[in-house]
Design a protein around this motif. Structure first.
Motif, PDB file in Angstrom:
ATOM      1  N   VAL A 251      -6.326  15.835   0.611  1.00 23.84           N
ATOM      2  CA  VAL A 251      -5.326  15.382   1.576  1.00 23.84           C
ATOM      3  C   VAL A 251      -5.468  13.889   1.863  1.00 23.84           C
ATOM      4  N   ALA A 252      -6.144  13.159   1.001  1.00 23.61           N
ATOM      5  CA  ALA A 252      -6.344  11.727   1.221  1.00 23.61           C
ATOM      6  C   ALA A 252      -5.011  11.021   1.454  1.00 23.61           C
ATOM      7  N   THR A 253      -4.965  10.199   2.476  1.00 27.01           N
ATOM      8  CA  THR A 253      -3.722   9.521   2.842  1.00 27.01           C
ATOM      9  C   THR A 253      -3.183   8.666   1.710  1.00 27.01           C
ATOM     10  N   HIS A 254      -4.062   7.975   0.979  1.00 27.32           N
ATOM     11  CA  HIS A 254      -3.583   7.056  -0.048  1.00 27.32           C
ATOM     12  C   HIS A 254      -3.015   7.778  -1.277  1.00 27.32           C
ATOM     13  N   HIS A 255      -3.032   9.097  -1.258  1.00 26.92           N
ATOM     14  CA  HIS A 255      -2.385   9.865  -2.329  1.00 26.92           C
ATOM     15  C   HIS A 255      -0.936  10.198  -1.995  1.00 26.92           C
ATOM     16  N   ARG A 256      -0.524   9.947  -0.754  1.00 29.99           N
ATOM     17  CA  ARG A 256       0.801  10.393  -0.293  1.00 29.99           C
ATOM     18  C   ARG A 256       1.557   9.219   0.331  1.00 29.99           C
ATOM     19  N   ARG A 257       2.716   8.951  -0.215  1.00 30.58           N
ATOM     20  CA  ARG A 257       3.492   7.792   0.259  1.00 30.58           C
ATOM     21  C   ARG A 257       3.949   7.977   1.698  1.00 30.58           C
ATOM     22  N   GLY A 258       4.459   9.148   2.024  1.00 35.70           N
ATOM     23  CA  GLY A 258       4.934   9.381   3.384  1.00 35.70           C
ATOM     24  C   GLY A 258       3.821   9.282   4.404  1.00 35.70           C
ATOM     25  N   ALA A 259       2.671   9.840   4.070  1.00 39.83           N
ATOM     26  CA  ALA A 259       1.537   9.781   4.992  1.00 39.83           C
ATOM     27  C   ALA A 259       1.063   8.346   5.177  1.00 39.83           C
ATOM     28  N   THR A 260       1.056   7.561   4.098  1.00 37.26           N
ATOM     29  CA  THR A 260       0.660   6.151   4.191  1.00 37.26           C
ATOM     30  C   THR A 260       1.638   5.371   5.056  1.00 37.26           C
ATOM     31  N   PHE A 261       2.920   5.605   4.851  1.00 40.50           N
ATOM     32  CA  PHE A 261       3.973   4.944   5.629  1.00 40.50           C
ATOM     33  C   PHE A 261       3.776   5.205   7.119  1.00 40.50           C
ATOM     34  N   GLN A 262       3.509   6.464   7.471  1.00 37.63           N
ATOM     35  CA  GLN A 262       3.330   6.809   8.880  1.00 37.63           C
ATOM     36  C   GLN A 262       2.001   6.302   9.435  1.00 37.63           C
TER      37      GLN A 262
ATOM     38  N   LEU B 230       0.820  -1.204   0.000  1.00 36.26           N
ATOM     39  CA  LEU B 230       0.000   0.000   0.000  1.00 36.26           C
ATOM     40  C   LEU B 230       0.861   1.263   0.000  1.00 36.26           C
ATOM     41  N   THR B 231       1.966   1.210   0.724  1.00 38.83           N
ATOM     42  CA  THR B 231       2.884   2.350   0.738  1.00 38.83           C
ATOM     43  C   THR B 231       3.530   2.537  -0.623  1.00 38.83           C
ATOM     44  N   ARG B 232       3.942   1.450  -1.223  1.00 34.93           N
ATOM     45  CA  ARG B 232       4.580   1.521  -2.551  1.00 34.93           C
ATOM     46  C   ARG B 232       3.623   2.086  -3.599  1.00 34.93           C
ATOM     47  N   GLU B 233       2.348   1.756  -3.490  1.00 36.78           N
ATOM     48  CA  GLU B 233       1.350   2.194  -4.480  1.00 36.78           C
ATOM     49  C   GLU B 233       0.846   3.603  -4.244  1.00 36.78           C
ATOM     50  N   ALA B 234       1.032   4.127  -3.037  1.00 39.33           N
ATOM     51  CA  ALA B 234       0.413   5.402  -2.667  1.00 39.33           C
ATOM     52  C   ALA B 234       0.768   6.511  -3.653  1.00 39.33           C
ATOM     53  N   GLY B 235      -0.245   7.175  -4.148  1.00 40.77           N
ATOM     54  CA  GLY B 235      -0.058   8.275  -5.088  1.00 40.77           C
ATOM     55  C   GLY B 235       0.179   7.855  -6.512  1.00 40.77           C
ATOM     56  N   ARG B 236       0.337   6.556  -6.731  1.00 43.38           N
ATOM     57  CA  ARG B 236       0.607   6.057  -8.074  1.00 43.38           C
ATOM     58  C   ARG B 236      -0.537   5.213  -8.628  1.00 43.38           C
ATOM     59  N   GLN B 237      -1.653   5.166  -7.922  1.00 45.36           N
ATOM     60  CA  GLN B 237      -2.773   4.362  -8.380  1.00 45.36           C
ATOM     61  C   GLN B 237      -3.282   4.922  -9.719  1.00 45.36           C
ATOM     62  N   PRO B 238      -3.535   4.041 -10.668  1.00 50.24           N
ATOM     63  CA  PRO B 238      -4.026   4.526 -11.969  1.00 50.24           C
ATOM     64  C   PRO B 238      -5.422   5.116 -11.844  1.00 50.24           C
ATOM     65  N   GLY B 239      -5.597   6.288 -12.411  1.00 51.24           N
ATOM     66  CA  GLY B 239      -6.921   6.882 -12.442  1.00 51.24           C
ATOM     67  C   GLY B 239      -7.158   8.012 -11.478  1.00 51.24           C
TER      68      GLY B 239
END
Length: 384
Positions: A256-267, A212-221
């Motif tokens: 500000v959705a968390t799944h758009h930001r890798r750092g926020a998802t990691f934390q 989920l962290t690796r994908e954050a902000g890179r989801q297609p669409g």
């Protein structure tokens, strides 16, 4: 959906019906509907736990199975509509697929008879001065890219993706809807409840969290969702009777959705503390056998852990309730609503102009609560 009051309102949130049982919740919901035959019953988001189904299961099939499992609810809805009353589903984060035409068609088919008074609100609805929405838009961990963008599995928010990929497949139901669980508490509970299966469950969690962290902000669409959602605001504003600028302002909360930001998802998944703990243990082990860098690495890891914990063992405790209360104030200011009714937090909240009845499915030690609004706007809590 902008119609004024011609029926009093009965607003219930977070029912979380699931095909895997919850007969008591289904029976309580059916009873609630039967007790309010003259009300418009508004199911304010997360009516169904569609997030617990595998990705390959069509949401329309899930809804059909749910309505079959909870036949009492289906019959109560059918009878309610036949009396000429309305029933409206507001979309939440766990049942986001309710915004799609195939899922709505499946639900209408399950209910049968005349479903003209069965309605769906993809984001919010207004009844006079009463503003009703689920509230997940104001929770970064569960916010969609845009509340009017079509739902897809690929861009599900972090909380839902974690439910679908880890909690449900691992049958870790004790962690369902436990947004304030910390790593240490989670590990201890896992080993206490899962025993010999615990290491495998822990490994699966970290594997899922890393993905989920690796994908954050890179989801297609994601970019397409922002665009399509923004384009839909003007027409939706006219439908619900709110100024387009006000809806645009509310929709920006999803930026500000968390799944758009890798750092926020990691934390948010507490991977920072988990990594620091692993480094500390490894460094102490290296120090014990004479590793040169061990003490320095251990000091850095311990310092980070100390700093992080000093800001709160659970750094998210109480944050969701605060965000929803602030959102209610913002909604009233932007849209002129006299009363805002939200859900999502699973916790009771009552203040001037804001009501949240908590979760109907998880009432804690108290009764199952709901909000009643009279045609003159008088608002009070009901209990079952």
């Amino acid at each position: 959906m902008s119609r004024a009051f011609d029926q009093p309102l009965c607003i219930v949130g977070d029912v979380h019906l699931a095909a895997r049982s919850r007969e008591a919740v289904g029976a309580a919901l059916a009873e609630l509907i039967r007790r309010h035959p003259e009300h418009e019953v508004i199911l304010n988001g997360d009516s169904f736990d569609l997030s617990t189904d595998p990705p390959e299961t069509p949401a329309s099939d899930s809804v059909s199975r749910l309505m079959s499992t909870h036949a009492g609810v289906t019959e109560a809805i059918r009878h309610h509509l036949a009396r000429g009353a309305r029933l409206t589903f507001v979309v939440g984060n766990h049942d986001a697929a309710l915004a799609s035409a195939p899922v709505q068609a499946a639900l209408r088919s399950a209910v049968g008879t005349d479903t003209a008074r069965l309605d769906f609100a993809p984001w919010l609805l207004r009844r006079g001065g009463v503003h009703v929405e689920h509230g997940h838009l104001y929770d970064p961990d569960n916010a969609p890219t845009h509340p009017l963008a079509p739902w897809t599995l690929e861009t599900e928010p972090l909380g839902i993706a974690l439910m679908r990929r880890f909690v449900a497949p691992s049958a870790m139901w004790e962690f369902a809807h436990g947004e304030e669980t910390t790593p240490l508490a989670g590990l201890l509970r896992t080993f206490r409840t899962q025993k010999l299966r615990a290491p495998g469950k822990v490994f699966r969690y970290y594997r899922t969290a890393a993905a989920l962290t690796r994908e954050a902000g890179r989801q297609p669409g994601i970019d397409g969702e922002r665009t399509s959602g923004a384009r839909a605001v003007t027409a939706y504003a006219a439908e619900v009777g709110v100024a387009p600028d006000a809806l645009h302002a509310l929709a920006t909360a999803s930026a500000v959705a968390t799944h758009h930001r890798r750092g926020a998802t990691f934390q948010r998944l507490y991977l920072d503390r988990s990594l620091a703990t692993a480094l500390l243990v490894a460094a102490l082990g290296a120090s014990a056998v004479g590793g040169g860098a061990g003490p320095g690495v251990a000091a850095v890891a311990a310092s980070y852990l100390g700093f992080s914990v000093s800001r709160g063992t659970n750094r998210y405790r109480g944050l969701l309730e605060t965000r929803l209360a602030e959102a209610a104030t913002r909604i009233r200011g932007l849209t002129g609503a006299a009363q805002v009714v939200l859900g999502h937090s699973h916790r009771l909240a009552l203040s001037d102009g804001y009501a949240n009845p908590g979760s109907f499915a998880y009432p804690g030690q108290g009764p199952r609560r709901f909000v009643l609004v009279d045609p003159d706007g008088t608002t009070h809590l009901g209990e079952l």
